[in-house]
Design a protein around this motif. Structure first.
Motif, PDB file in Angstrom:
ATOM      1  N   UNK A  46       1.165  -0.862  -0.067  1.00 50.36           N
ATOM      2  CA  UNK A  46      -0.407   0.033  -0.130  1.00 50.36           C
ATOM      3  C   UNK A  46       0.987   1.162   0.003  1.00 50.36           C
ATOM      4  N   UNK A  47       0.159   2.940   0.018  1.00 50.81           N
ATOM      5  CA  UNK A  47       1.084   3.474  -0.344  1.00 50.81           C
ATOM      6  C   UNK A  47       1.754   3.517   0.949  1.00 50.81           C
ATOM      7  N   UNK A  48       1.341   2.844   1.932  1.00 53.09           N
ATOM      8  CA  UNK A  48       1.539   3.645   3.802  1.00 53.09           C
ATOM      9  C   UNK A  48       2.904   2.678   4.065  1.00 53.09           C
ATOM     10  N   UNK A  49       3.866   2.420   2.314  1.00 51.58           N
ATOM     11  CA  UNK A  49       5.181   1.285   2.874  1.00 51.58           C
ATOM     12  C   UNK A  49       6.167   2.249   2.905  1.00 51.58           C
ATOM     13  N   UNK A  50       7.423   2.047   4.037  1.00 44.01           N
ATOM     14  CA  UNK A  50       8.216   2.612   3.933  1.00 44.01           C
ATOM     15  C   UNK A  50       9.223   2.107   2.396  1.00 44.01           C
ATOM     16  N   UNK A  51       9.921   3.656   2.833  1.00 46.71           N
ATOM     17  CA  UNK A  51      11.040   3.147   1.604  1.00 46.71           C
ATOM     18  C   UNK A  51      11.905   2.480   1.013  1.00 46.71           C
ATOM     19  N   UNK A  52      12.369   2.161   2.650  1.00 48.27           N
ATOM     20  CA  UNK A  52      13.477   1.159   2.973  1.00 48.27           C
ATOM     21  C   UNK A  52      13.944   1.580   3.777  1.00 48.27           C
TER      22      UNK A  52
ATOM     23  N   UNK B 278       7.751  -8.035   3.868  1.00 43.56           N
ATOM     24  CA  UNK B 278       7.646  -9.187   4.442  1.00 43.56           C
ATOM     25  C   UNK B 278       7.705  -8.932   6.185  1.00 43.56           C
ATOM     26  N   UNK B 279       6.707  -9.300   6.390  1.00 42.42           N
ATOM     27  CA  UNK B 279       5.942  -8.813   8.141  1.00 42.42           C
ATOM     28  C   UNK B 279       7.571  -9.118   9.047  1.00 42.42           C
ATOM     29  N   UNK B 280       7.862 -10.552   8.646  1.00 44.61           N
ATOM     30  CA  UNK B 280       8.343 -11.740   9.915  1.00 44.61           C
ATOM     31  C   UNK B 280       6.969 -12.275  11.084  1.00 44.61           C
TER      32      UNK B 280
ATOM     33  N   UNK C 152      16.654  -5.183   0.653  1.00 45.91           N
ATOM     34  CA  UNK C 152      15.743  -6.479  -0.444  1.00 45.91           C
ATOM     35  C   UNK C 152      15.671  -7.986   0.588  1.00 45.91           C
ATOM     36  N   UNK C 153      15.851  -7.886   1.749  1.00 45.66           N
ATOM     37  CA  UNK C 153      15.272  -8.952   2.610  1.00 45.66           C
ATOM     38  C   UNK C 153      13.950  -8.228   3.560  1.00 45.66           C
ATOM     39  N   UNK C 154      13.237  -7.321   3.598  1.00 43.06           N
ATOM     40  CA  UNK C 154      12.060  -7.006   4.092  1.00 43.06           C
ATOM     41  C   UNK C 154      11.103  -6.306   3.208  1.00 43.06           C
ATOM     42  N   UNK C 155      11.925  -5.970   1.718  1.00 44.76           N
ATOM     43  CA  UNK C 155      10.801  -5.586   0.595  1.00 44.76           C
ATOM     44  C   UNK C 155      10.933  -6.320  -0.651  1.00 44.76           C
TER      45      UNK C 155
END
Length: 390
Positions: free
Chosen positions: A236-242, A269-271, A256-259
């Motif tokens: 969604x639009x609320x995602x962090x850029x990293x 990827x929430x874990x 890259x591990x989380x997005x």
């Protein structure tokens, strides 16, 4: 294009709010909220730049340092669009714009979002004094709210403290919406809030999603949920850029591990292990909060959920401990005197099987908390391992 990054003490939330207003309309630099007592030169991001903070991508509004409660702290990059879209989605579900009471540290995303929502609503929040949560101060501040709609955001331990007194319950009834997140709300507490008719929204999210993006198990407008190999992913639009590395560059490895990109969209990827049934999300526990006890995988979050459903144990914490026979075992830590191990073992064994039964109960004077209000699980696990707890 880049923009400058300025450190602003979160110990002065209204000053931080002014800085965030400039960050969101791009009239000022992006903001790095500083924990109380921290100095700009103490921040890891400044260490590689001669105590100066690095420039950040132009779209950035804030860089939030996570607590590290589930691992190593990260520098989460949040854009103007991510923060404002999150605030707008929250507003649409809670009934409209309103006045907020800030009861959480503003250097964490849940507290920062109270300021962002206030900016979006054009209202001025009331702010509790810094330091440990004081129920009396919260009760007093709740009487001073003047907005047509009144909101606050709490962690479960704060809510539980307020529910202990009639004055606290009266204060909670003054709110049109109470966000509760940061960790799972124990079922007995949830059931009590429902009986009292409190307007509680159980929130799920992270710094990487600009705060809570799932309320009472349902995704906010513009948010999508998906389960991949048992793990919850969000978009969604609320995602962090990293994430930023401490030298100020994008940490491509961690990001890259989380997005991940799929179907031309980015997913976080929430874990967390989860299920979605009839569009309602149920979190089962951290994918990495699993021990092997006697050759059997045991999810400690599930054990903790069963323990917290027992009378008087809604604030208990379950951590792993080494065991010569089984490899690892669950250990229950509580600040309640008289908790009976046999009753806990029976409840957990019935719900989850014999390997999940806790090996012992450790009673402490109080559960150590992080500044975010979450239990300091790493400190508790270390103390159990070092046998420094009674």
């Amino acid at each position: 294009m880049t923009r400058s990054l300025a450190a602003t003490p979160a110990s002065e939330p209204l000053a931080l709010m002014d800085a965030m207003r400039g960050a969101l309309d791009r009239s000022g630099p992006a903001v790095l909220p500083l924990a109380p007592g921290a100095q700009p030169g103490d921040v890891a991001l400044a260490a590689h730049h001669g105590s100066e903070l690095p420039d950040v991508p132009h779209a950035t509004a804030a860089v939030v340092r996570t607590s590290g409660s589930t691992g190593v702290p990260k520098n989460v990059v949040l854009s103007c669009d991510a923060l404002l879209s999150s605030a707008s989605a929250s507003e649409s579900v809670m009934g409209g714009p309103g006045q907020w009471l800030l009861a959480l540290p503003a250097h964490y995303v849940a507290g920062l979002q109270v300021l962002v929502r206030s900016i979006a609503a054009g209202t001025t929040p009331l702010v509790l004094p810094p330091g440990h949560f004081d129920p009396a101060a919260f009760i007093d501040a709740s009487k001073q709210l003047t907005g047509d709609l009144r909101f606050t955001s709490l962690v479960p331990v704060q809510l539980m403290q307020l529910l202990q007194t009639r004055a606290g319950v009266t204060a909670l009834r003054r709110f049109d919406g109470i966000l509760v997140g940061g960790q799972a709300l124990p079922d007995p507490i949830r059931e009590r809030t429902e009986l009292l008719g409190l307007h509680v929204f159980r929130t799920y999210g992270a710094s990487e999603t600009a705060g809570g993006c799932v309320y009472n198990g349902r995704a906010l407008p513009g948010v999508e949920m998906n389960i991949v190999d048992g793990e919850l992913e969000l978009t969604g639009a609320m995602l962090s850029d990293g994430y930023l590395a401490d030298d100020g560059t994008l940490d491509a490895g961690r990001t890259g591990e989380s997005f991940v990109s799929r179907d031309a969209r980015r997913w976080y990827r929430t874990g967390d292990l989860a299920t979605i049934e009839n569009d309602v999300l149920t979190i089962l526990g951290r994918a990495d909060n699993v021990i092997v006890s006697g050759g059997i995988n045991v999810n400690l979050d599930r054990v903790e959920r069963v323990v917290r459903a027992l009378p008087g144990l809604d604030g208990a914490v379950v951590v792993p401990a080494s065991d010569d026979r089984w490899g690892q075992v669950p250990v229950v830590i509580t600040d309640v005197q008289g908790a009976r191990l046999d009753e806990i073992q029976d409840a957990v064994g019935t719900a989850l099987g014999k390997p999940a039964r806790p090996a012992r109960v450790v009673t402490v004077a109080s559960i150590p908390l992080l500044a975010s209000g979450k239990p300091d699980r790493q400190a508790l696990a270390r103390a159990v391992a070092e046998r420094t707890l009674a």
